[in-house]
Design a protein around this motif. Structure first.
Motif, short mmCIF file in Angstrom:
data_model
loop_
_atom_site.label_atom_id
_atom_site.label_comp_id
_atom_site.label_asym_id
_atom_site.label_seq_id
_atom_site.Cartn_x
_atom_site.Cartn_y
_atom_site.Cartn_z
N THR A 2 107.88 82.77 -3.71
CA THR A 2 107.04 82.82 -2.53
C THR A 2 106.67 84.27 -2.22
O THR A 2 107.54 85.15 -2.22
CB THR A 2 107.75 82.19 -1.32
N PRO A 4 105.65 87.53 0.08
CA PRO A 4 106.00 87.96 1.44
C PRO A 4 104.91 87.57 2.42
O PRO A 4 103.72 87.63 2.10
CB PRO A 4 106.12 89.48 1.32
N THR A 13 100.28 90.83 -3.77
CA THR A 13 101.64 90.91 -4.31
C THR A 13 101.71 90.21 -5.66
O THR A 13 100.90 89.33 -5.96
CB THR A 13 102.68 90.27 -3.38
N ILE A 99 108.83 92.73 3.39
CA ILE A 99 109.62 92.66 2.17
C ILE A 99 111.11 92.47 2.48
O ILE A 99 111.85 91.90 1.66
CB ILE A 99 109.38 93.87 1.25
N TRP A 102 111.37 88.83 2.70
CA TRP A 102 111.30 88.26 1.35
C TRP A 102 112.64 88.41 0.64
O TRP A 102 113.11 87.48 -0.02
CB TRP A 102 110.19 88.96 0.55
N THR A 106 114.92 85.40 -0.77
CA THR A 106 115.22 85.37 -2.20
C THR A 106 116.73 85.34 -2.43
O THR A 106 117.23 84.57 -3.26
CB THR A 106 114.61 86.60 -2.89
#
Length: 301
Positions: A2, A4, A13, A99, A102, A106
């Motif tokens: 996925t 950000p 990205t 980020i 993200w 993750t």
């Protein structure tokens, strides 16, 4: 993977590859020049980390681009370890927050229960992480031996020898260093292959970069990993087996590393330590001084 969310309009990205290492290093260096006054991370550092056999670069990284230019990146490097950087000219636009979110997602998807990173104290990244709820875990320091400092000889006890590691010594060096570092580090044991990617597999590795301390009975009881980073030398790892501590061996190993580095052109020698290891006093006794202070921050997932 996925992408950000919350990035400024116009930015794109994609996952990174080893071919992006140079661009990633440029972003890191630009941020360090603002935070530290000079860049410490090298391209070889990025490559050595990304070439670990256990690591999948494209599955664990994201790059943020303005056109073809990389302006930020994030890297879920290990279970609870992340790295990230944003070009200074792009900071303050919400990229760092995006980020960070993200990285949390993750790491959570990979089964991690926390995620964190180490940043210069009071830097933009430190302030952002604090505002986002990341708590300080420990303080770390970069210490350096100033270029003008004389290296005082530190003789070893009779019968002890320092020498370059040979290929046949690599497993012993890995075992000793990992055993010592895991006394205070809360992580899983690094595999021999991953360790090798960061040591003898590091770009530019030479035999003198891994020095072994051998006891009178022929056993490897200490190891030092030192390498050149530009015009400087970095002592990445130094370890002495517990049953041989308290004999003044570590200072002799450090002095040996500094001397070898200067023989190979280094005009500055430095290393990193933190409050968990309790070794700052040892380094200061051989003439090292604090060059920068870092904070390791993490957040529960």
């Amino acid at each position: 993977m996925t992408a950000p969310s919350g990035l400024p309009d116009g930015l794109t990205t994609r996952p990174l590859t080893l071919a992006d290492a140079e661009s990633v290093h440029a972003v890191i260096a630009a941020e360090e020049e603002v935070d530290l006054g000079e860049a410490e991370m090298t391209l070889a550092d990025v490559v050595a980390d990304w070439q670990r056999p256990s690591y999948d670069v494209s599955a664990r990284t994201i790059g943020v681009f303005d056109g073809d230019r990389l302006v930020a990146y994030a890297d879920h490097s290990d279970v609870d370890v992340a790295y990230a950087a944003v070009l200074p000219s792009y900071q303050g636009r919400g990229i760092g927050t995006a980020i960070a979110q993200w990285l949390q997602a993750t790491a959570r998807a990979a089964g991690s229960i926390r995620i964190g990173t180490q940043v210069p104290q009071d830097s933009a990244a430190d302030r952002l992480m604090r505002d986002l709820g990341y708590e300080a875990r420990w303080t770390a320091w970069d210490l350096e031996l100033p270029p003008s400092s004389e290296i005082a000889a530190r003789p070893l006890p009779p019968g002890f020898v320092l020498r370059d590691a040979e290929e046949a010594d690599r497993s012993s060096a890995w075992t000793l260093i990992e055993d010592c570092f895991l006394e205070w580090s809360d992580r899983d044991r690094m595999s021999l292959d991953d360790f090798g990617a960061r040591v003898w597999g590091r770009p530019g590795f030479e035999p003198w970069n891994l020095r072994l301390l051998v006891s009178p009975d022929g056993e490897v009881v200490g190891a030092t990993h030192v390498f050149l980073a530009g015009g400087s030398a970095y002592v990445a790892r130094i370890a002495v087996r517990p049953d041989h501590r308290g004999r003044g061996l570590a200072p002799s190993m450090l002095v040996d590393a500094f001397a070898r580095a200067r023989e190979h052109g280094a005009d500055r020698c430095y290393l990193s330590t933190d409050t968990r290891a309790g070794a700052r006093g040892l380094y200061e006794k051989v003439g090292m001084v604090v060059a920068s202070t870092w904070v390791n921050r993490a957040i529960a997932l």
